[in-house]
Design a protein around this motif. Structure first.
Motif, PDB file in Angstrom:
ATOM      1  N   THR A  38       0.837  -1.205   0.000  1.00 41.00           N
ATOM      2  CA  THR A  38       0.000   0.000   0.000  1.00 41.00           C
ATOM      3  C   THR A  38       0.872   1.256   0.000  1.00 41.00           C
ATOM      4  O   THR A  38       0.593   2.208  -0.731  1.00 41.00           O
ATOM      5  CB  THR A  38      -0.950   0.004   1.211  1.00 41.00           C
ATOM      6  N   ALA A  39       1.919   1.254   0.802  1.00 40.98           N
ATOM      7  CA  ALA A  39       2.835   2.402   0.851  1.00 40.98           C
ATOM      8  C   ALA A  39       3.503   2.617  -0.500  1.00 40.98           C
ATOM      9  O   ALA A  39       3.625   3.754  -0.973  1.00 40.98           O
ATOM     10  CB  ALA A  39       3.883   2.201   1.939  1.00 40.98           C
ATOM     11  N   LEU A  40       3.925   1.543  -1.143  1.00 38.04           N
ATOM     12  CA  LEU A  40       4.569   1.651  -2.453  1.00 38.04           C
ATOM     13  C   LEU A  40       3.592   2.178  -3.496  1.00 38.04           C
ATOM     14  O   LEU A  40       3.910   3.111  -4.248  1.00 38.04           O
ATOM     15  CB  LEU A  40       5.135   0.302  -2.879  1.00 38.04           C
ATOM     16  N   LEU A  41       2.394   1.599  -3.530  1.00 38.49           N
ATOM     17  CA  LEU A  41       1.375   2.075  -4.478  1.00 38.49           C
ATOM     18  C   LEU A  41       1.007   3.531  -4.205  1.00 38.49           C
ATOM     19  O   LEU A  41       0.866   4.337  -5.127  1.00 38.49           O
ATOM     20  CB  LEU A  41       0.122   1.202  -4.406  1.00 38.49           C
ATOM     21  N   GLY A  42       0.855   3.865  -2.935  1.00 45.99           N
ATOM     22  CA  GLY A  42       0.525   5.239  -2.565  1.00 45.99           C
ATOM     23  C   GLY A  42       1.606   6.216  -2.991  1.00 45.99           C
ATOM     24  O   GLY A  42       1.310   7.313  -3.485  1.00 45.99           O
ATOM     25  N   ALA A  43       2.863   5.826  -2.827  1.00 46.90           N
ATOM     26  CA  ALA A  43       3.974   6.703  -3.226  1.00 46.90           C
ATOM     27  C   ALA A  43       4.001   6.901  -4.735  1.00 46.90           C
ATOM     28  O   ALA A  43       4.219   8.015  -5.222  1.00 46.90           O
ATOM     29  CB  ALA A  43       5.299   6.114  -2.741  1.00 46.90           C
ATOM     30  N   VAL A  44       3.750   5.825  -5.486  1.00 50.27           N
ATOM     31  CA  VAL A  44       3.744   5.925  -6.951  1.00 50.27           C
ATOM     32  C   VAL A  44       2.591   6.813  -7.415  1.00 50.27           C
ATOM     33  O   VAL A  44       2.775   7.715  -8.243  1.00 50.27           O
ATOM     34  CB  VAL A  44       3.670   4.518  -7.598  1.00 50.27           C
ATOM     35  N   ILE A  45       1.397   6.565  -6.886  1.00 44.78           N
ATOM     36  CA  ILE A  45       0.227   7.366  -7.262  1.00 44.78           C
ATOM     37  C   ILE A  45       0.436   8.825  -6.872  1.00 44.78           C
ATOM     38  O   ILE A  45       0.129   9.739  -7.637  1.00 44.78           O
ATOM     39  CB  ILE A  45      -1.059   6.795  -6.622  1.00 44.78           C
TER      40      ILE A  45
END
Length: 117
Positions: A38-45
């Motif tokens: 979730t943190a990785l996806l959130g950072a990318v988005i």
């Protein structure tokens, strides 16, 4: 290059700790790997939406935050209020962790995966 990668990974791990804490408190979810993704996806988005819309005064940062909340909302049960609560708890917990780490001289004061930290 290697130092940048190490900083990114450590920052992402710290950001995931925040999301893990937020999810544990708000929706009683206990999966660190899920929080890490979730943190990785959130950072990318956050980065993509910020690149395209972040420059727009007032509206840009709001769109970036809504995009990040949409990631948290999509990944955890509950609705937008729970997603906002998870994000607030994540932000506060990462702030505390980074403050302690900065105090003892281990790291700077930033993390990947949690907005504004």
């Amino acid at each position: 290059m290697i130092e940048s990668l190490i900083v990114f990974v450590v920052s992402l791990l710290i950001g995931a700790v925040g999301i893990y804490a937020g999810a544990k408190v708000v929706v009683d979810a206990e999966d660190y790997t899920y929080a890490l993704i979730t943190a990785l996806l959130g950072a990318v988005i956050w980065a993509v939406v910020g690149f395209f819309f972040g420059w727009i005064p007032l509206l840009g940062p709001l769109l970036v935050l809504l995009a990040y909340l949409a990631v948290v909302n999509a990944r955890y049960p509950g609705g937008w209020v729970d997603a906002a609560a998870i994000t607030i708890v994540a932000w506060l917990s990462v702030l505390i962790v980074l403050y302690v780490l900065a105090l003892i001289g281990v790291t700077g004061f930033d993390a990947v995966g949690v907005p504004g930290v």
